[in-house]
Design an enzyme around this catalytic site. Structure first.
Site, PDB file in Angstrom:
ATOM      1  N   SER A 139       0.848  -1.186   0.000  1.00  0.00           N
ATOM      2  CA  SER A 139       0.000   0.000   0.000  1.00  0.00           C
ATOM      3  C   SER A 139       0.889   1.243   0.000  1.00  0.00           C
ATOM      4  O   SER A 139       1.724   1.414   0.892  1.00  0.00           O
ATOM      5  CB  SER A 139      -0.896  -0.005   1.242  1.00  0.00           C
ATOM      6  N   LYS A 165      -1.260  -1.105  -4.240  1.00  0.00           N
ATOM      7  CA  LYS A 165      -2.425  -0.277  -3.867  1.00  0.00           C
ATOM      8  C   LYS A 165      -1.951   1.155  -3.752  1.00  0.00           C
ATOM      9  O   LYS A 165      -0.973   1.450  -3.058  1.00  0.00           O
ATOM     10  CB  LYS A 165      -3.013  -0.773  -2.548  1.00  0.00           C
ATOM     11  N   LYS A 167      -3.016   5.086  -2.823  1.00  0.00           N
ATOM     12  CA  LYS A 167      -3.986   5.966  -2.175  1.00  0.00           C
ATOM     13  C   LYS A 167      -4.323   7.104  -3.131  1.00  0.00           C
ATOM     14  O   LYS A 167      -3.427   7.638  -3.800  1.00  0.00           O
ATOM     15  CB  LYS A 167      -3.383   6.537  -0.892  1.00  0.00           C
ATOM     16  N   ASP A 192      -7.218   3.157  -3.413  1.00  0.00           N
ATOM     17  CA  ASP A 192      -7.979   3.260  -2.165  1.00  0.00           C
ATOM     18  C   ASP A 192      -8.249   4.734  -1.899  1.00  0.00           C
ATOM     19  O   ASP A 192      -7.320   5.515  -1.744  1.00  0.00           O
ATOM     20  CB  ASP A 192      -7.184   2.654  -1.004  1.00  0.00           C
ATOM     21  N   GLU A 217     -11.203   0.992  -3.884  1.00  0.00           N
ATOM     22  CA  GLU A 217     -11.546   0.702  -2.482  1.00  0.00           C
ATOM     23  C   GLU A 217     -12.169   1.924  -1.827  1.00  0.00           C
ATOM     24  O   GLU A 217     -11.635   3.042  -1.903  1.00  0.00           O
ATOM     25  CB  GLU A 217     -10.286   0.289  -1.725  1.00  0.00           C
ATOM     26  N   ASP A 242     -14.165  -1.245   2.571  1.00  0.00           N
ATOM     27  CA  ASP A 242     -13.279  -1.354   3.743  1.00  0.00           C
ATOM     28  C   ASP A 242     -14.054  -0.773   4.927  1.00  0.00           C
ATOM     29  O   ASP A 242     -14.795  -1.482   5.603  1.00  0.00           O
ATOM     30  CB  ASP A 242     -11.980  -0.605   3.438  1.00  0.00           C
ATOM     31  N   LYS A 266     -10.539  -6.486   7.656  1.00  0.00           N
ATOM     32  CA  LYS A 266      -9.549  -6.055   8.649  1.00  0.00           C
ATOM     33  C   LYS A 266     -10.029  -6.537  10.016  1.00  0.00           C
ATOM     34  O   LYS A 266     -11.134  -6.196  10.449  1.00  0.00           O
ATOM     35  CB  LYS A 266      -9.421  -4.536   8.677  1.00  0.00           C
ATOM     36  N   GLY A 294      -4.496  -3.780   5.813  1.00  0.00           N
ATOM     37  CA  GLY A 294      -3.540  -3.498   6.883  1.00  0.00           C
ATOM     38  C   GLY A 294      -3.910  -2.214   7.608  1.00  0.00           C
ATOM     39  O   GLY A 294      -4.615  -1.367   7.071  1.00  0.00           O
TER      40      GLY A 294
HETATM   41  O1  LIG Z   1      -0.848  -1.430   6.708  1.00  0.00           O
HETATM   42  C1  LIG Z   1      -0.775  -1.161   5.495  1.00  0.00           C
HETATM   43  O2  LIG Z   1       0.212  -1.295   4.801  1.00  0.00           O
HETATM   44  C2  LIG Z   1      -2.019  -0.561   4.848  1.00  0.00           C
HETATM   45  C3  LIG Z   1      -2.195   0.826   5.339  1.00  0.00           C
HETATM   46  C4  LIG Z   1      -3.444   1.391   4.764  1.00  0.00           C
HETATM   47  O3  LIG Z   1      -3.653   1.369   3.567  1.00  0.00           O
HETATM   48  C5  LIG Z   1      -4.377   1.964   5.682  1.00  0.00           C
HETATM   49  C6  LIG Z   1      -4.110   1.953   7.018  1.00  0.00           C
HETATM   50  C7  LIG Z   1      -5.012   2.524   7.950  1.00  0.00           C
HETATM   51  C8  LIG Z   1      -6.103   3.163   7.508  1.00  0.00           C
HETATM   52  C9  LIG Z   1      -6.139   3.583   6.135  1.00  0.00           C
HETATM   53  O4  LIG Z   1      -5.354   4.729   6.058  1.00  0.00           O
HETATM   54  C10 LIG Z   1      -5.562   2.623   5.118  1.00  0.00           C
HETATM   55  C11 LIG Z   1      -6.639   1.710   4.558  1.00  0.00           C
HETATM   56  O5  LIG Z   1      -7.750   2.220   4.322  1.00  0.00           O
HETATM   57  O6  LIG Z   1      -6.407   0.526   4.293  1.00  0.00           O
HETATM   58 MG   LIG Z   2      -8.771   1.028   2.914  1.00  0.00          MG
END
Ligand SMILES: O=C(O)CCC(=O)C1=CC=C[C@@H](O)[C@@H]1C(=O)O
Ligand SMILES: [Mg+2]
Length: 382
Positions: A139, A165, A167, A192, A217, A242, A266, A294
């Site tokens: 990510s 992934k 953002k 995402d 996402e 999510d 999650k 994650g």
């Molecule tokens: O832990 C990782 O590598 C994924 C991190 C990540 O994408 C996220 C972590 C916490 C909240 C969000 O910001 C985002 C998610 O939406 O998955």
């Molecule tokens: Mg997410």
């Protein structure tokens, strides 16, 4: 199987620093407070969980401080000294508290760990997991320029990651994704949005369909299922939920409405491993693929994610990158590593990794040992 009888719970308050800032549509994270939850059984066996919250309530309604409060005032008093026949019963034991799922998951997962260790097995075994190799995704937070994003993608693809992934948010979406696609036309790529868009953006979001993304996402509001249905009907790109899916019921409603074609499970967001497996099983039955998201976890939460991902319907690489992608030094031993884009599921009992006390001491602020029920609130006993 042997029950768990919780003698004490130790809350290890830590502050950890990511090796690099992580930016999403709702903010940037560098340091975060993590409460590591150690559940000690009468036999002396310990199980571990962690609060996957951050310090601000920007992902969901919780923070590490609220999770600690709910743990101390409600959840631990309900579980301390109780005979727990199987971790599956913890979900209902904690249902008297509304939502606060990350707080619940931090202790429910610790109970799965201690129960598995007491019974000389792994959490994966208890869940019915069969996969022994976990394909890993990466990510990537929002970057300052499309060129910087392209270089990050190149680095991670060279490392062997099986999914990328990215953002996104308004103003940092199409240009960035197009730049990646121009350089890497065929890689498994997803975006995402963390709820950065509304139905007013439908025409803009339809442009994503030209990019052959695996999924988009959580494009819309964090607690929405109905509008995502309207959006999914307009997009060929699969919508993945999510933040909107907090429970088995939410997953059922989203699937019945056609609000998504993929679900990011999650453990923290849905309140623990029991509910995660129930959502997994429903999605398997309905033909909806899942993957493990994650929350920038330490090795403890990351280990739980790996155990969960052994279930057969986790067919899409999760956000389970190795420890070194987050922490200068992880608190578990061995560190979680990747081999050509694959994490090999450990063979050990429980979460399959040990907590390294010496490494833990470097991030530890304080530890609170809870041996007696101290709350002033009325706590149900059945
Ligand atoms: O832990 C990782 O590598 C994924 C991190 C990540 O994408 C996220 C972590 C916490 C909240 C969000 O910001 C985002 C998610 O939406 O998955
Ligand atoms: Mg997410």
């Amino acid at each position: 199987m042997q029950s768990v009888h919780i003698k004490e719970v130790i809350l290890h308050h830590t502050t950890v620093s990511l090796i690099a800032p992580f930016t999403t549509s709702f903010g940037t994270m560098v340091d975060k407070d993590v409460c590591l939850v150690e559940v000690v059984d009468e036999s002396g066996v310990s199980g571990w969980g962690e609060t996957v919250t951050s310090n601000e309530p920007y992902y969901n309604e919780e923070t590490t401080a609220t999770a600690v409060y709910i743990l101390k005032e409600f959840l631990i008093p309900r579980l301390l000294k109780q005979e727990i026949s199987h971790p599956n019963v913890v979900h209902d034991m904690l249902s008297f508290v509304r939502r606060n799922n990350i707080a619940k998951a931090s202790i429910e997962t610790a109970i799965w760990d201690v129960f598995a260790k007491k019974n000389d097995t792994s959490i994966a075994e208890l869940l019915g997991g069969t996969q022994t190799e976990i394909p890993v995704g990466k990510s990537i937070g929002i970057q300052d320029t499309p060129a910087l994003l392209v270089e990050k993608v190149r680095t991670f693809m060279d490392e062997g990651f099986k999914k990328i992934k990215v953002k996104i948010k308004p103003g940092a979406d199409l240009e960035y994704l197009n730049a990646v696609r121009e350089e890497f036309p065929d890689i498994p790529l997803m975006a995402d949005a963390n709820s950065a868009y509304t139905l007013n953006d439908i025409d803009h979001l339809k442009k994503l369909d030209a990019l052959n993304l695996m999924m988009i996402e959580q494009p819309l509001s964090h607690d929405d299922i109905v509008d995502h249905r309207i959006l999914q009907q307009e997009l060929t790109t699969p919508v993945c939920l999510d933040e909107s899916v907090h429970s088995l019921d939410d997953a059922r409603k989203a699937i019945e409405l056609g609000s998504c074609k993929v679900i990011n499970i999650k453990i923290g967001r849905v309140g623990g491993l029991y509910e995660s497996k129930r959502i997994h099983d429903l999605c398997l039955e309905k033909g909806i693929p899942v993957w493990c998201g994650g929350m920038l976890e330490t090795g403890i939460g990351r280990a739980h994610n790996i155990q969960l991902t052994t279930l057969k319907n986790f067919t899409i690489p999760g956000d389970t990158a190795p420890s070194a992608h987050y922490w200068k030094e992880d608190i578990v031993t061995p560190e979680i590593v990747m081999d050509h884009g694959i994490i090999h599921v450990p063979s050990g009992d429980g979460i399959g990794y040990e907590v390294d006390q010496e490494k833990l001491s470097k991030v530890l602020i304080s530890s609170e040992r809870i041996t007696e029920v101290e709350t002033t609130h009325p706590i149900p006993s059945v």
